[in-house]
Design an enzyme around this catalytic site. Structure first.
Site, short mmCIF file in Angstrom:
data_model
loop_
_atom_site.label_atom_id
_atom_site.label_comp_id
_atom_site.label_asym_id
_atom_site.label_seq_id
_atom_site.Cartn_x
_atom_site.Cartn_y
_atom_site.Cartn_z
N GLU A 1 -19.21 -6.11 -4.33
CA GLU A 1 -17.82 -6.50 -4.14
C GLU A 1 -17.50 -7.81 -4.85
O GLU A 1 -16.38 -8.00 -5.32
CB GLU A 1 -17.51 -6.61 -2.64
N GLU B 1 0.82 -1.21 0.00
CA GLU B 1 0.00 0.00 0.00
C GLU B 1 0.86 1.26 0.00
O GLU B 1 0.54 2.24 -0.68
CB GLU B 1 -0.95 0.00 1.21
N GLU C 1 -12.29 -0.42 -10.64
CA GLU C 1 -11.86 -1.39 -11.65
C GLU C 1 -12.76 -1.44 -12.87
O GLU C 1 -12.28 -1.63 -14.00
CB GLU C 1 -11.75 -2.78 -11.02
N ASP D 1 -4.45 -9.59 -8.71
CA ASP D 1 -4.60 -8.80 -9.93
C ASP D 1 -3.33 -8.05 -10.31
O ASP D 1 -2.93 -8.01 -11.47
CB ASP D 1 -5.77 -7.82 -9.81
N THR E 1 -1.01 0.40 -10.00
CA THR E 1 -2.27 -0.12 -9.44
C THR E 1 -3.17 0.99 -8.92
O THR E 1 -4.38 0.86 -8.95
CB THR E 1 -1.96 -1.09 -8.28
#
Length: 557
Positions: free
Chosen positions: A428, A259, A453, A319, A539
């Site tokens: 979700e 993160e 996404e 992903d 990302t």
């Protein structure tokens, strides 16, 4: 985009891995290296990264300068190429280049310190930095921002003219609406939560959380490049000023390297490459981050080398791994053949083992759990439509049309997960069983937390096909966000997308500003705004530059 989950299988050999597992293990390691190191080496003065792996010690003259010169692709430039391409100045600055030339999600491992000369030498060798003798002359290093910008094939913000003189078009109105949403989200954050990691719009206060180990200002840093992109000049300067004046590392908690990497490092890097303005504290962040080997326990036993969880997914925790393979290829200006080959091999494996078509004709990517397919797809996995579209151009000629169609079908399925809810926002996770398709089957999977996404895939498919359906679908999302997620003091996720009366979760996620609104804005912008010929998104949708080493390829002449 690595930590969202890497495959695991039941061990069946003396090494604890079957042949497919060994292949996936190699894929994982390669993806990990790409994520943790690839973007970081674009930093100016990137030899400071050795501080991530080595304990403080007596400085050796010339060592740092040698590492700096060796690690940066632009380090060997003698002078700027002539006739740089036109580029938009940083908001609030007349000539950023003139200043630049003068100056998700667990698993941590604490830094280990070399204890003597032998250990220090070993650590230096393992970091790829050769020790220099004190008498050796240091090599000066500078980052030539003008030279870097001259290599871009398109102006950062595109070639559109003065919009105040253009007739109002539908797409311009849509773009301006997204810009207004960003401005509202930022101003609400600034008013009620400035410096905190996230805004809680219902209670009108800030939230820190534990994900960043005590680091603050995640929303500020995540928002920098979006504010710049949308030419919100005053707001950009507010964010920049906070980073310069208030961002600090007086913290003691443990942070998720993933993160911190995608949000803090990605946000600061992209702001630098877009504007040429160096944020002073970035090296302090890098100095404090623990070694990336802390990521391994999330997936593998550090003793046996076996997978800790038998779960394969291109959604949560997986992903980014697949995504970074194709993006490493693109970011290398299509020279990293290993990343390219690994991506297409992985994509073939996904098609063989995970791809399904429902009785109703919806194409989806299932999840593999302990040898059994779960016929569900997570919202996080909906990035895959965009990923496959992004990689279609460089596939074998006989596969290109197939991958374009596959990308379109997966994106259509993700749109259906939105269209089949009362709020027109997606859950979700959604399932394909018992006669129900593209819907969540339990409340614990029915929430929407402002995720990007699906609109990310809309943006990539629009840029590839210019099919107006993707802008139509994107506008549906804008309207759904306005209706169900906008509150008096910001945007909030909702607990149940199947309830016509939204129940808000009281959190404006940082990625809503960094990703969701950025992708929507780009969807309604011209293709040369942050052109894929020049930029690759990480990302968190932070743009990092393609490594155009050949100055003859620059635009503008």
């Amino acid at each position: 985009m690595l930590m969202r989950k890497v495959p695991g299988f039941v061990p069946a050999s003396p090494w604890g891995l079957r042949l497919p597992q060994k292949f996936l293990f190699l894929l994982f390691l390669s993806g990990l290296i790409t994520l943790c190191f690839g973007a970081l080496f674009l930093l100016p003065k990137s030899s400071r990264l050795k501080r991530l792996f080595l304990a403080p010690r007596t400085p050796q003259p010339g060592l740092e300068a040698m590492a700096e010169a060796a690690s940066h692709p632009l380090a060997h430039e003698q002078e700027s190429p002539p006739n740089p391409a036109p580029a938009a100045p940083a908001p609030g600055k007349d000539d950023p280049s003139s200043q630049a030339t003068t100056r998700r999600r667990k698993g941590w491992l604490r830094r280990t310190h070399p204890t003597g000369p032998r250990e220090e030498a070993t650590a230096a060798r393992s970091s790829g930095v050769a020790a220099l003798r004190p008498q050796e002359e240091s090599i000066p290093f500078s980052f030539d921002f003008s030279a870097f910008r001259s290599r871009l094939r398109h102006p950062v913000l595109g070639t559109r003219g003065d919009e105040s003189k253009e007739p109002q078009s539908v797409v311009r109105t849509q773009r301006e609406k997204v810009k207004e949403m960003m401005q509202f989200a930022w101003q609400s954050y600034r008013r009620y939560a400035m410096g905190k990691n996230e805004l809680r719009p219902l209670t009108k206060d800030g939230y820190e959380g534990s994900m960043f180990g005590g680091l603050s200002g995640a929303t500020v840093i995540d928002s920098l490049d979006t504010l710049y992109l949308m030419e919100l000049k005053e707001e950009f300067q507010e964010a920049k000023a906070w980073v310069e004046e208030s961002f600090h590392l007086n913290v003691s908690g443990e942070a998720s390297l993933f993160e911190v990497n995608i949000r803090y490092i990605g946000g600061l890097l992209s702001a630098f490459y877009l504007t040429g303005e160096e944020v002073k504290n970035i090296r302090k962040v890098l100095k404090k981050i623990d070694k990336p080997f802390g990521l391994y326990p999330n997936f593998l036993s550090p003793v046996s080398g076996n997978w800790m969880q038998h779960h394969v997914s291109v959604g949560g925790l997986g992903d980014s791994f697949y995504e970074y393979l194709i993006k490493s290829w693109l970011m290398s200006a299509k020279t990293d053949m290993e990343a390219k080959d690994m991506y297409y091999e992985a994509l073939e494996a996904i098609e063989t083992h995970l791809l399904n078509v429902s009785p109703g004709g919806l194409t989806y990517i299932a999840e593999w759990r302990g040898g059994i397919l779960d016929h569900k797809m997570g919202h996080l996995a909906c990035f895959s439509g965009g990923m496959i579209a992004l990689g279609a151009e460089d596939a074998k000629e006989e596969k290109r049309a197939h991958y374009r169609e596959l990308a379109a079908q997966i994106t259509k399925t993700c749109h259906e997960s939105y269209a089949r809810s009362d709020t027109k926002l997606g859950p979700e996770a959604f399932w394909f069983n018992s006669g129900r398709e593209a819907v969540a089957t339990q409340l614990s999977e029915s929430y929407y937390i402002l995720r990007p996404e699906v609109v990310e895939s809309y943006m990539y498919l629009w840029r590839q096909t210019h099919d107006p359906i993707y802008r139509e679908w994107g506008w549906e999302v804008v309207m759904a966000l306005e209706k169900n997620c906008r509150t008096e003091a910001g945007f909030s996720g909702i607990h149940d997308v199947y309830s016509s009366i939204p129940n808000h979760d009281n959190k404006q996620q940082t990625f809503f500003l960094a990703e969701t609104l950025k992708y929507l804005y780009l969807l309604f912008s011209e293709d040369d705004v942050l052109s894929p010929e020049d930029w690759v998104f990480n990302t968190e949708a932070h743009p990092l530059p393609v490594n155009h080493l050949d100055s003859s390829s620059r635009a503008g002449g």
